[in-house]
Design a protein around this motif. Structure first.
Motif, PDB file in Angstrom:
ATOM      1  N   GLN A 171      38.543 -26.954 -27.527  1.00 17.72           N
ATOM      2  CA  GLN A 171      38.723 -28.439 -27.265  1.00 17.72           C
ATOM      3  C   GLN A 171      39.603 -29.015 -28.029  1.00 17.72           C
ATOM      4  N   LEU A 172      40.017 -28.376 -29.343  1.00 16.77           N
ATOM      5  CA  LEU A 172      41.015 -28.830 -30.275  1.00 16.77           C
ATOM      6  C   LEU A 172      42.269 -28.334 -30.176  1.00 16.77           C
ATOM      7  N   GLY A 173      42.443 -27.158 -29.255  1.00 14.87           N
ATOM      8  CA  GLY A 173      43.725 -26.781 -29.387  1.00 14.87           C
ATOM      9  C   GLY A 173      44.318 -25.793 -30.429  1.00 14.87           C
ATOM     10  N   GLN A 174      43.428 -25.734 -31.424  1.00 16.90           N
ATOM     11  CA  GLN A 174      43.994 -25.039 -32.548  1.00 16.90           C
ATOM     12  C   GLN A 174      42.993 -23.787 -33.174  1.00 16.90           C
ATOM     13  N   THR A 175      43.381 -23.095 -34.198  1.00 16.73           N
ATOM     14  CA  THR A 175      42.474 -22.124 -34.665  1.00 16.73           C
ATOM     15  C   THR A 175      41.553 -22.818 -35.258  1.00 16.73           C
ATOM     16  N   VAL A 176      40.166 -22.203 -35.453  1.00 15.99           N
ATOM     17  CA  VAL A 176      39.189 -22.690 -36.099  1.00 15.99           C
ATOM     18  C   VAL A 176      38.451 -21.676 -36.836  1.00 15.99           C
ATOM     19  N   ASP A 177      38.154 -21.962 -38.115  1.00 14.95           N
ATOM     20  CA  ASP A 177      37.480 -20.680 -38.667  1.00 14.95           C
ATOM     21  C   ASP A 177      36.138 -21.218 -39.114  1.00 14.95           C
ATOM     22  N   LEU A 178      35.106 -20.274 -39.404  1.00 18.41           N
ATOM     23  CA  LEU A 178      33.904 -20.343 -39.484  1.00 18.41           C
ATOM     24  C   LEU A 178      33.502 -19.693 -41.027  1.00 18.41           C
ATOM     25  N   SER A 179      32.840 -20.383 -41.716  1.00 20.09           N
ATOM     26  CA  SER A 179      32.493 -19.862 -42.936  1.00 20.09           C
ATOM     27  C   SER A 179      31.039 -20.146 -43.164  1.00 20.09           C
ATOM     28  N   PHE A 180      30.148 -19.220 -43.804  1.00 14.01           N
ATOM     29  CA  PHE A 180      28.775 -19.591 -44.320  1.00 14.01           C
ATOM     30  C   PHE A 180      28.556 -18.861 -45.551  1.00 14.01           C
ATOM     31  N   THR A 181      27.555 -19.716 -46.035  1.00 12.15           N
ATOM     32  CA  THR A 181      27.000 -19.250 -47.614  1.00 12.15           C
ATOM     33  C   THR A 181      25.566 -19.346 -47.585  1.00 12.15           C
ATOM     34  N   GLN A 182      24.893 -18.371 -48.175  1.00 18.63           N
ATOM     35  CA  GLN A 182      23.372 -18.738 -48.325  1.00 18.63           C
ATOM     36  C   GLN A 182      23.278 -19.798 -49.292  1.00 18.63           C
TER      37      GLN A 182
END
Length: 194
Positions: A171-182
Motif C-alpha cells: 500500500q505504501l510502496g516502501q519497505t516496512v519492518d515489524l518489531s515486537f517485544t514482550q
C-alpha cells in the motif's frame, strides 16, 4: 548452606533440603520434589547423602488456557509421559518442547507450556498454556494511517502480522519492518510496532 569442613548443623541440613526442593521448582519442575537426607557419622566427621525424589506418580494431564492449538495436539505431546505412569524429566522436557514447536508451527511464536505455572499434584499434571496476546500496535513510525486486521487483544501470530506487513508495504510502496517485544509488566503480552 553446608560445606565440607564446617560443623554439622541439623537446622542447616533441613534448610538445605528446602533450598534444593525449591531450586527444582524454580528450574521448571512442575512440583517441588521431596528431599531425603542420610547422615552417616564417621571418625573424622559426617557424610550427608541427599536423595531427591524426581519421579512421582503421574496418571493424567490437564490443560488450561489453550485455544490456538487443538487439545489433541497437546495430549499427543504429553502421551509418552503419561504412558510411563510417573514423572520423568526428559519426557516432560520433550513434551514442553513439542508444545512450543506446535505453537511456533502455527505462527504463535513465544506461546506454549508455561513451566513456571504448571503443577503436578495428586497424579495430575496441570499444564498452564500461555498464549501471547497483542498488548498494543504502533503504526505511528509509518507516518501514514493504515488499516490493520490485527488489533490489541488478538493472539500474537507472526504469520498474520507478516501478511499485514506485506499488505502495508504494498500500500505504501516502501519497505516496512515489524518489531515486537514482550510487555515487561505482563509477560503474556507483546507490543508490536510497524
Amino acid at each position: 548452606n553446608i560445606s565440607t569442613g564446617t560443623t554439622l548443623n541439623a537446622i542447616r541440613v533441613e534448610q538445605s533440603k528446602d533450598l534444593l526442593s525449591k531450586a527444582y521448582r524454580d528450574a521448571g519442575f512442575p512440583f517441588a520434589p521431596r528431599v531425603i537426607t542420610d547422615i552417616v557419622e564417621e571418625k573424622d566427621g559426617a557424610t550427608i547423602t541427599y536423595t531427591i525424589e524426581e519421579s512421582v506418580p503421574l496418571t493424567k494431564v490437564a490443560f488450561v488456557g489453550n485455544a490456538a492449538v487443538p487439545k489433541a495436539t497437546l495430549e499427543a505431546a504429553f502421551r509418552p509421559l503419561v504412558a510411563g505412569g510417573k514423572f520423568e524429566v526428559v519426557a516432560y522436557q520433550r513434551a514442553v518442547q513439542a508444545v512450543g514447536l506446535a505453537y511456533a508451527n502455527a505462527g504463535f511464536s513465544g506461546s506454549g507450556a508455561d513451566v513456571v505455572r504448571s503443577e503436578l499434584a495428586g497424579g495430575t499434571l496441570t499444564v498452564q498454556v500461555r498464549e501471547l496476546k497483542i498488548a498494543s500496535i504502533d503504526t505511528a513510525p509509518l507516518g501514514k494511517a493504515v488499516v490493520l486486521k490485527a488489533k490489541p487483544g488478538d493472539l500474537f501470530n507472526v504469520r498474520t502480522l507478516g501478511d499485514e506487513l506485506r499488505l502495508i508495504g504494498n500500500q505504501l510502496g516502501q519497505t516496512v519492518d515489524l518489531s515486537f517485544t514482550q510487555t515487561p509488566e505482563n509477560p503474556g503480552t507483546v507490543n508490536v510496532s510497524f
